[in-house]
Design a protein around this motif. Structure first.
Motif, PDB file in Angstrom:
ATOM      1  N   ASN A  23      -8.372   0.889   4.499  1.00 37.51           N
ATOM      2  CA  ASN A  23      -7.678   2.014   3.897  1.00 37.51           C
ATOM      3  C   ASN A  23      -8.091   3.340   4.498  1.00 37.51           C
ATOM      4  OD1 ASN A  23      -5.813   1.084   2.020  1.00 37.51           O
ATOM      5  ND2 ASN A  23      -7.447   0.520   0.625  1.00 37.51           N
ATOM      6  N   GLU A  49     -11.430  -3.748   2.363  1.00 39.07           N
ATOM      7  CA  GLU A  49     -10.393  -2.900   1.769  1.00 39.07           C
ATOM      8  C   GLU A  49     -10.668  -1.423   2.065  1.00 39.07           C
ATOM      9  OE1 GLU A  49      -7.416  -3.492   0.277  1.00 39.07           O
ATOM     10  OE2 GLU A  49      -7.796  -5.532   0.965  1.00 39.07           O
ATOM     11  N   ARG A  66       0.820  -1.202   0.000  1.00 40.69           N
ATOM     12  CA  ARG A  66       0.000   0.000   0.000  1.00 40.69           C
ATOM     13  C   ARG A  66       0.866   1.268   0.000  1.00 40.69           C
ATOM     14  NH1 ARG A  66      -4.116   2.327   4.518  1.00 40.69           N
ATOM     15  NH2 ARG A  66      -4.435   4.234   3.357  1.00 40.69           N
ATOM     16  N   GLN A  85      -0.036   2.919  -3.366  1.00 39.73           N
ATOM     17  CA  GLN A  85      -1.017   3.971  -3.190  1.00 39.73           C
ATOM     18  C   GLN A  85      -0.414   5.283  -2.689  1.00 39.73           C
ATOM     19  OE1 GLN A  85      -3.167   0.595  -2.325  1.00 39.73           O
ATOM     20  NE2 GLN A  85      -5.009   1.770  -1.904  1.00 39.73           N
TER      21      GLN A  85
END
Lengths: 417, 347
Positions: free
Chosen positions: B295, B291, A102, A106
């Protein structure tokens, strides 16, 4: 109808969150007058490694604020300051690996700081390697990290087999002083079932083999590390000459507590992670005469331009984080600081933020720090810095081995406290 | 099958193939989504269709990982040396060795897990209801503990496999299509299976095992075959996960009873037990929810997940499919007549 409106609320909430995230995408963030240079870190803020995860994070934060105070990182003619995106890996490997993905995919992080423990580092290193992201780590010591041919992994600390090698040598020396053969020494080993402690065990058994010593107990600590009385009962019966326990902070605390409670009388006891577990503060005299391996001690004579001497580092660190009042600053924090320092040095020598150039600069690192000399082997581990062994003598940590650094003589045999 | 359904399936298949290209940043998440779909569908084979709620299907996942890792390493190196705590220092795998390892590893994992299911099933299928659930959970936990103390496979430090030998993005596609391919094959297989006499037999076992037996169905055989088919597919996705994760350890990644082991049950409950589409829809909703919360609600993710489970259990006891079937029975081919209400046909 109610359900429908709840769902609508949830959906609109997540849309807001999504769009919020999209807008925050960087507009060259400024920190203290310099441009931000983002590092990523997945670190254990909860779970069984939380204690040391927080020690490491404090070490990172301390280094970042010191660097910022000293004018930042000078790359070419621009100045930068580190900005770290932290995520909690919950002390779980698969979580750590997901978070590393991530951070890279991201959050578009180009450089990583390591997590806490060899296990987490093992889970994350393949990810950083896959994406060719340089990672300087300070808390993963298992040798199994450095034989996978990783090119983007750099570790400032010494590998685990060195942690307790001098304890085994010391036990042999004491046996010979007492007129016995070194091979007569009986060893008891109790370790956590994780990459770090298993490598500690492998190192100890290799050393014991060299002296011809016998391991009379070779056990794994239970998974939650909260009770080792079964193993200590065995220790009482088999009377080893050297007891070795390794299980990060929680294992060290359990060992000292139960050694005291069960009045275990072994002439020599060696642990890892004494300072991080604050065994002297928690258990007082019980901890006396226990040997503790350490990567770094504030009494050593290392120094550098930014952090000053090792003892100066300890004082300033304590002044910054009041949690450490009356405790030792654990080496986990010191080496985390050193990892950030290594990054700063590499960025400045590379003169660019291009990650390949930075990786090249990292391989050429040859740095004197308050934490000790740092120089990486081809495999990425630090080969310049030795481990030291300290003994808790009347509540003080005194260096007793290796002889080049020893300030005190070792107390032997240890009496049950 | 109506023309509409054929078109729907073609569209879905096309979307499956196109998804990783449409959302290139989410390839890993999409691959994991297929993993969730496969484990949910296989869980529903015994849990939903046959009435045996297993909490130990994660055993096949972990075992699949280890079998595949051992096969792929064993083809090239000595396993004990490769996994030693001090590190064997052997990490060179040629692409040919790597892909042979992946192929044989997947196959070996599937077959081994199917065999394990036959043997374990023989012992465990004597248990019913909650006893079966606890028994299977016990097997999974015990297996994790055993493997974590087995030095030959690295013990508690787990195994680190080689990194995908070619381009990174290609690697992500490779794993996506392995997972998606397994998922599609499994779905087609189950769609066929549930329409056969075999499907009717396992439904009969769920509805009343004694009566099924009295009707002449050899229930033990049906139970064993069903579970071993489930084990086969879970073993295969376990194997794929091992190569995708690269580094895994026994208790938290392989035999992760409290994460994936429970998630697959939650997915099925959310989507609807005992339906073909329920596990698929449940897995999609669950995975997207997970998810998003992981997140954007970091720190609260477990609270959100708990809330989802509570909401499911309280408001959607039959899952999304069950709820829909109740609200819109005509979508499921059920015709409600004024005087004579018939039972659901496609449930």
């Amino acid at each position: 109808m109610k359900i429908l409106s709840a769902i609508t609320a949830c959906l609109s909430g997540s849309v807001l969150l999504f769009s919020g995230a999209a807008f925050s995408a960087d507009e060259a963030k400024q920190i203290n007058g310099c441009e931000a240079l983002t590092l990523g870190a997945a670190i254990s803020l909860t779970g069984k490694y939380a204690t040391n995860g927080i020690h490491a994070k404090n070490g990172y934060e301390f280094a970042i604020s010191k660097i910022s105070e000293a004018g930042g990182i000078n790359i070419g003619d621009k100045c930068y300051n580190f900005d770290v995106i932290y995520y909690d890996d919950e002390s779980k490997g698969d979580r750590g690996a997901t978070l590393a993905e991530r951070l890279i995919n991201q959050d578009k992080v180009q450089y990583m700081l390591g997590p806490y423990s060899s296990g987490l580092t093992k889970a994350i290193a393949p990810v950083t390697e896959k994406y060719q992201i340089p990672m300087v780590e300070a808390e993963g010591a298992s040798r199994s990290l450095f034989n996978k041919g990783y090119k983007y992994l750099f570790a400032v600390l010494s590998t685990s087999e060195q942690y307790l090698a001098s304890a085994v040598a010391l036990a042999a020396e004491k046996a010979e002083e007492a007129g016995k053969d070194a091979s007569s020494v009986k060893i008891a080993v109790a370790v956590e079932n994780d990459p770090f402690s298993l490598d500690i065990r492998a190192g100890v058994l290799e050393d014991a083999k060299k002296f011809g010593m016998k391991a009379v107990i070779d056990e794994k600590l239970p998974r939650d590390l909260s009770d080792m009385s079964a193993i200590l009962t065995k220790v009482k019966l088999l009377k080893p000459d050297l007891l070795i326990v390794s299980g990060h902070s929680k294992g060290a605390a359990t060992a000292v507590r139960q050694i005291g409670e069960m009045k275990i009388n072994v002439p020599m006891i060696a642990l890892t992670h004494c300072e991080a577990a604050d065994v002297t503060g928690k258990f007082g005299d019980t901890a006396n005469d226990i040997l503790c391996s350490t990567q770094w001690a504030e009494s050593l004579s290392y120094e550098d331009a930014l952090f000053g001497t090792a003892s100066n580092y300890e004082q300033e660190f304590k002044a910054t984080f009041s949690d450490y009042d009356g405790k030792k600053v654990p080496y986990q924090s010191a080496q985390a600081t050193a990892a950030v320092y290594v990054f700063k040095d590499a960025f400045e020598r590379a003169g660019t933020t291009d990650k390949e150039a930075v990786r090249e600069a990292l391989t050429a690192t040859d740095l004197q720090t308050f934490y000790g000399p740092i120089k990486f082997s081809e495999a990425g581990n630090n080969i310049a810095k030795p481990m030291v062994l300290r003994q808790i003598q009347d509540g003080e940590y005194n260096v007793v081995a290796p002889s080049a650094f020893a300030s005190h003589k070792v107390n032997w045999p240890r009496e049950a406290q | 099958m109506t023309a509409l359904k054929v078109i729907l399936y073609i569209v879905l298949l096309a979307f499956t193939v196109a998804a990783p290209f449409l959302f290139p940043d989410f390839r890993t998440q999409l691959a994991t989504l297929w993993l969730m779909i496969v484990v949910s569908l296989t869980w529903d084979m015994t849990g939903g269709q046959m009435g045996y709620n297993s909490l130990g299907n994660i055993f096949f996942y972990g075992t699949g990982m280890y079998v595949a890792a051992v096969i792929s390493i064993g083809l090239v190196y000595d396993v004990a040396e490769y996994t030693s705590a001090a590190g064997g220092g052997m990490n060179d795998f040629t692409p040919v060795q790597y892909f042979t390892g992946v192929g044989l590893g997947m196959l070996g994992a599937g077959i081994f897990c199917a065999l394990c299911a036959l043997i374990l099933g023989y012992i465990l299928f004597g248990l019913r209801g909650p006893y079966f659930a606890i028994g299977t959970l016990g097997v999974a936990i015990a297996a994790g503990e055993l493997v974590s103390n087995w030095e030959w496979v690295g013990g508690g430090q787990g195994i680190t496999l080689p990194v995908y030998p070619a381009d990174l993005d290609e690697g992500k596609l490779f794993f996506y299509f392995l997972f998606a391919g397994t998922g599609v094959i499994l779905f087609i297989f189950l769609r066929w299976l549930y329409g056969t006499r075999f499907g009717a037999a396992i439904n009969a076992i769920r509805d009343d095992e004694e009566k099924a037996e009295a009707m002449g169905i050899h229930t033990m055989r049906y139970k064993l075959v069903t579970w071993s088919m489930a084990g086969f597919f879970v073993g295969i996705v376990g194997a794929i996960s091992a190569f995708q994760l690269i580094s895994f350890e026994p208790l938290e990644s392989a035999y992760q009873t409290i994460n994936l082991g429970i998630f697959m049950v939650v997915c099925v409950l959310l989507g609807g037990k005992g339906t073909l589409w329920g596990p698929v829809i449940g897995a999609i909703v669950f995975h997207v929810f997970k998810e998003v919360t992981w997140n954007y609600l970091l720190g609260w993710q477990w609270v959100a997940l708990g809330a989802l489970i509570v909401v499911t259990v309280v408001y959607f006891q039959d899952g999304i499919m069950g709820w829909l079937a109740h609200r819109k029975p005509e979508w499921f081919g059920v015709r409600v007549e004024k005087n004579d209400a018939t039972e659901g046909a496609d449930r």
